[in-house]
Design a protein around this motif. Sequence first.
Motif, PDB file in Angstrom:
ATOM      1  N   CYS A 122       0.126  18.086  -1.736  1.00  0.00           N
ATOM      2  CA  CYS A 122       0.749  17.672  -3.000  1.00  0.00           C
ATOM      3  C   CYS A 122       2.270  17.744  -2.892  1.00  0.00           C
ATOM      4  CB  CYS A 122       0.251  18.551  -4.145  1.00  0.00           C
ATOM      5  SG  CYS A 122      -1.461  18.270  -4.619  1.00  0.00           S
ATOM      6  N   ARG A 123       2.765  18.793  -2.294  1.00  0.00           N
ATOM      7  CA  ARG A 123       4.215  18.956  -2.142  1.00  0.00           C
ATOM      8  C   ARG A 123       4.785  17.825  -1.283  1.00  0.00           C
ATOM      9  NH1 ARG A 123       7.687  23.404  -2.509  1.00  0.00           N
ATOM     10  NH2 ARG A 123       9.605  23.159  -1.315  1.00  0.00           N
ATOM     11  N   ARG A 124       4.091  17.508  -0.193  1.00  0.00           N
ATOM     12  CA  ARG A 124       4.536  16.424   0.679  1.00  0.00           C
ATOM     13  C   ARG A 124       4.586  15.109  -0.088  1.00  0.00           C
ATOM     14  NH1 ARG A 124       1.130  13.127   3.215  1.00  0.00           N
ATOM     15  NH2 ARG A 124       1.830  11.891   5.002  1.00  0.00           N
ATOM     16  N   TYR A 125       3.557  14.822  -0.873  1.00  0.00           N
ATOM     17  CA  TYR A 125       3.516  13.601  -1.663  1.00  0.00           C
ATOM     18  C   TYR A 125       4.673  13.573  -2.660  1.00  0.00           C
ATOM     19  CZ  TYR A 125       1.869  10.102  -5.014  1.00  0.00           C
ATOM     20  OH  TYR A 125       1.785   9.020  -5.852  1.00  0.00           O
ATOM     21  N   ASP A 126       4.908  14.677  -3.332  1.00  0.00           N
ATOM     22  CA  ASP A 126       5.990  14.749  -4.328  1.00  0.00           C
ATOM     23  C   ASP A 126       7.353  14.546  -3.682  1.00  0.00           C
ATOM     24  OD1 ASP A 126       4.084  15.190  -6.246  1.00  0.00           O
ATOM     25  OD2 ASP A 126       4.379  17.367  -6.339  1.00  0.00           O
ATOM     26  N   GLU A 127       7.547  15.113  -2.507  1.00  0.00           N
ATOM     27  CA  GLU A 127       8.828  14.950  -1.814  1.00  0.00           C
ATOM     28  C   GLU A 127       9.059  13.494  -1.432  1.00  0.00           C
ATOM     29  OE1 GLU A 127      11.231  16.931  -1.425  1.00  0.00           O
ATOM     30  OE2 GLU A 127      10.413  18.942  -1.773  1.00  0.00           O
ATOM     31  N   LEU A 128       8.004  12.803  -1.019  1.00  0.00           N
ATOM     32  CA  LEU A 128       8.130  11.395  -0.683  1.00  0.00           C
ATOM     33  C   LEU A 128       8.528  10.584  -1.917  1.00  0.00           C
ATOM     34  CD1 LEU A 128       5.004  10.935   1.622  1.00  0.00           C
ATOM     35  CD2 LEU A 128       7.391  10.621   2.310  1.00  0.00           C
ATOM     36  N   VAL A 129       7.881  10.848  -3.041  1.00  0.00           N
ATOM     37  CA  VAL A 129       8.205  10.134  -4.278  1.00  0.00           C
ATOM     38  C   VAL A 129       9.635  10.440  -4.709  1.00  0.00           C
ATOM     39  CG1 VAL A 129       7.646   9.900  -6.728  1.00  0.00           C
ATOM     40  CG2 VAL A 129       5.810  10.040  -5.036  1.00  0.00           C
ATOM     41  N   ALA A 130      10.032  11.709  -4.596  1.00  0.00           N
ATOM     42  CA  ALA A 130      11.395  12.096  -4.974  1.00  0.00           C
ATOM     43  C   ALA A 130      12.438  11.431  -4.085  1.00  0.00           C
ATOM     44  CB  ALA A 130      11.534  13.617  -4.911  1.00  0.00           C
ATOM     45  N   ALA A 131      12.034  11.129  -2.845  1.00  0.00           N
ATOM     46  CA  ALA A 131      12.950  10.461  -1.920  1.00  0.00           C
ATOM     47  C   ALA A 131      12.961   8.948  -2.126  1.00  0.00           C
ATOM     48  CB  ALA A 131      12.557  10.774  -0.480  1.00  0.00           C
ATOM     49  N   GLY A 132      12.220   8.483  -3.148  1.00  0.00           N
ATOM     50  CA  GLY A 132      12.234   7.065  -3.475  1.00  0.00           C
ATOM     51  C   GLY A 132      11.150   6.242  -2.819  1.00  0.00           C
ATOM     52  N   TRP A 133      10.164   6.919  -2.198  1.00  0.00           N
ATOM     53  CA  TRP A 133       9.092   6.196  -1.517  1.00  0.00           C
ATOM     54  C   TRP A 133       7.896   6.024  -2.448  1.00  0.00           C
ATOM     55  CZ3 TRP A 133       8.435   4.869   3.906  1.00  0.00           C
ATOM     56  CH2 TRP A 133       9.616   4.995   4.644  1.00  0.00           C
ATOM     57  N   LEU A 134       7.202   4.893  -2.299  1.00  0.00           N
ATOM     58  CA  LEU A 134       5.917   4.677  -2.963  1.00  0.00           C
ATOM     59  C   LEU A 134       4.814   4.857  -1.929  1.00  0.00           C
ATOM     60  CD1 LEU A 134       6.558   1.634  -5.330  1.00  0.00           C
ATOM     61  CD2 LEU A 134       6.312   4.030  -5.935  1.00  0.00           C
ATOM     62  N   VAL A 135       3.790   5.584  -2.292  1.00  0.00           N
ATOM     63  CA  VAL A 135       2.736   5.954  -1.348  1.00  0.00           C
ATOM     64  C   VAL A 135       1.407   5.335  -1.770  1.00  0.00           C
ATOM     65  CG1 VAL A 135       1.533   7.866  -0.224  1.00  0.00           C
ATOM     66  CG2 VAL A 135       3.915   8.143  -0.950  1.00  0.00           C
ATOM     67  N   LEU A 136       0.779   4.633  -0.836  1.00  0.00           N
ATOM     68  CA  LEU A 136      -0.575   4.107  -1.038  1.00  0.00           C
ATOM     69  C   LEU A 136      -1.511   4.855  -0.090  1.00  0.00           C
ATOM     70  CD1 LEU A 136       0.042   0.242  -1.173  1.00  0.00           C
ATOM     71  CD2 LEU A 136      -0.324   1.806  -3.086  1.00  0.00           C
ATOM     72  N   ARG A 137      -2.622   5.338  -0.624  1.00  0.00           N
ATOM     73  CA  ARG A 137      -3.577   6.102   0.179  1.00  0.00           C
ATOM     74  C   ARG A 137      -4.900   5.338   0.224  1.00  0.00           C
ATOM     75  NH1 ARG A 137      -2.623  12.290  -1.855  1.00  0.00           N
ATOM     76  NH2 ARG A 137      -3.607  12.756   0.147  1.00  0.00           N
ATOM     77  N   PHE A 138      -5.321   4.985   1.433  1.00  0.00           N
ATOM     78  CA  PHE A 138      -6.538   4.201   1.610  1.00  0.00           C
ATOM     79  C   PHE A 138      -7.589   5.017   2.344  1.00  0.00           C
ATOM     80  CE2 PHE A 138      -3.181   0.848   1.540  1.00  0.00           C
ATOM     81  CZ  PHE A 138      -3.576   0.232   0.363  1.00  0.00           C
ATOM     82  N   THR A 139      -8.814   4.938   1.848  1.00  0.00           N
ATOM     83  CA  THR A 139      -9.909   5.697   2.431  1.00  0.00           C
ATOM     84  C   THR A 139     -10.581   4.900   3.551  1.00  0.00           C
ATOM     85  OG1 THR A 139     -11.589   4.811   0.937  1.00  0.00           O
ATOM     86  CG2 THR A 139     -10.349   6.749   0.175  1.00  0.00           C
ATOM     87  N   TYR A 140     -11.419   5.598   4.284  1.00  0.00           N
ATOM     88  CA  TYR A 140     -12.226   4.991   5.349  1.00  0.00           C
ATOM     89  C   TYR A 140     -13.024   3.810   4.791  1.00  0.00           C
ATOM     90  CZ  TYR A 140     -15.757   4.831   9.107  1.00  0.00           C
ATOM     91  OH  TYR A 140     -16.588   4.442  10.117  1.00  0.00           O
ATOM     92  N   GLN A 141     -13.680   4.019   3.673  1.00  0.00           N
ATOM     93  CA  GLN A 141     -14.509   2.982   3.057  1.00  0.00           C
ATOM     94  C   GLN A 141     -13.668   1.756   2.706  1.00  0.00           C
ATOM     95  OE1 GLN A 141     -17.810   3.162   2.507  1.00  0.00           O
ATOM     96  NE2 GLN A 141     -18.096   1.299   1.303  1.00  0.00           N
ATOM     97  N   GLN A 142     -12.490   1.975   2.165  1.00  0.00           N
ATOM     98  CA  GLN A 142     -11.652   0.858   1.744  1.00  0.00           C
ATOM     99  C   GLN A 142     -11.117   0.073   2.943  1.00  0.00           C
ATOM    100  OE1 GLN A 142      -8.939   3.198  -0.546  1.00  0.00           O
ATOM    101  NE2 GLN A 142     -10.072   2.920  -2.465  1.00  0.00           N
ATOM    102  N   VAL A 143     -10.652   0.779   3.975  1.00  0.00           N
ATOM    103  CA  VAL A 143     -10.094   0.105   5.145  1.00  0.00           C
ATOM    104  C   VAL A 143     -11.158  -0.728   5.859  1.00  0.00           C
ATOM    105  CG1 VAL A 143      -9.060   0.457   7.431  1.00  0.00           C
ATOM    106  CG2 VAL A 143      -8.265   1.806   5.480  1.00  0.00           C
ATOM    107  N   LEU A 144     -12.366  -0.180   5.971  1.00  0.00           N
ATOM    108  CA  LEU A 144     -13.404  -0.877   6.719  1.00  0.00           C
ATOM    109  C   LEU A 144     -14.160  -1.927   5.916  1.00  0.00           C
ATOM    110  CD1 LEU A 144     -12.784   1.356   8.787  1.00  0.00           C
ATOM    111  CD2 LEU A 144     -15.232   1.515   9.228  1.00  0.00           C
TER     112      LEU A 144
END
Length: 305
Positions: free
Chosen positions: A243-265
């Motif tokens: 969670c902290r890593r995700y928050d730091e990325l957002v605070a740094a101005g990044w947008l994060v998309l998280r894709f699961t195994y099911q979605q990618v395949l």
Amino acid sequence: METLPEVLARLGGQATFAELTRLVPKRELAARVESGVIRRVALGIYGLPGQPADEQAAVAYDGVVSHTSAALAWKLPLLKAPEKPHITLPAKRHPRPGPPAVLHWASIADEDRSNRLTSMLRTVTDCLRILPFDEALAVADSSLGKGITRRELLAATTAMRGPGSGRARKVAALATAGGESFLESMLRALLIQARIEGFETQVVVERGWVRARVDLGHRELKIALEAEGYEFHGSSKTFAEDCRRYDELVAAGWLVLRFTYQQVLFESEWVIEVVRQLIVSRSTGGTADSVARRSGAERGRRRKG
């Protein structure tokens, strides 16, 4: 005096009828086969019981384990295990009766013959011939993290001839040692096939003293793509760190998309659509909410259809 299993072990797991009947009478050999102490793997060829199916097939056909069967032995990532063992025989060899297998004919190095297994480099190039692009890229990426150099892979595929050689060269040229998982390579393959450019593997984002690494990052647009496997957070500590890593990325101005195994395949079109919409949004100054709304609406229409 050696027992029959000891003789087979000394001879690399197989022996001929003539070799064994020099040690014991034919009747005793037949009794040992009937009792399961040893097994007949092909006409005139005997082996130890309990051998894996691919090793049994290699012995039966007097060939070597190869292609995706060898990839399993080298612990290279595969989407699924082969239904039948893949066995390569020397060129122009006539096959003899044996268990179910997928047979290939090609030159075989002496070391591979003695090991009954193709080398890792040969295994990778064989896989690049026959696997779909995304699975082949995952194999190639993984091999670059297991001791094979990019130069070796490019040289080996450049020297290839015959069916699948052009595909193998294309995959080798795109392979990278930066990927850290099978799913990440599969996600990267989706982007390549969709001609989406700008994403790099294992991009490090720094914010003050904090460093966060993302699976695939677009530095200019500050978009991070994360390939989420079946692993789960084993403790509250690891969950908090994520969670902290995700928050730091957002605070740094990044947008994060998280894709699961099911979605990618199995939802690859949706994955590509979301990535494209976010690229357009970031390029034109749109918001993440607008992207999410459009994506959600499109997904709803597909489900209704």
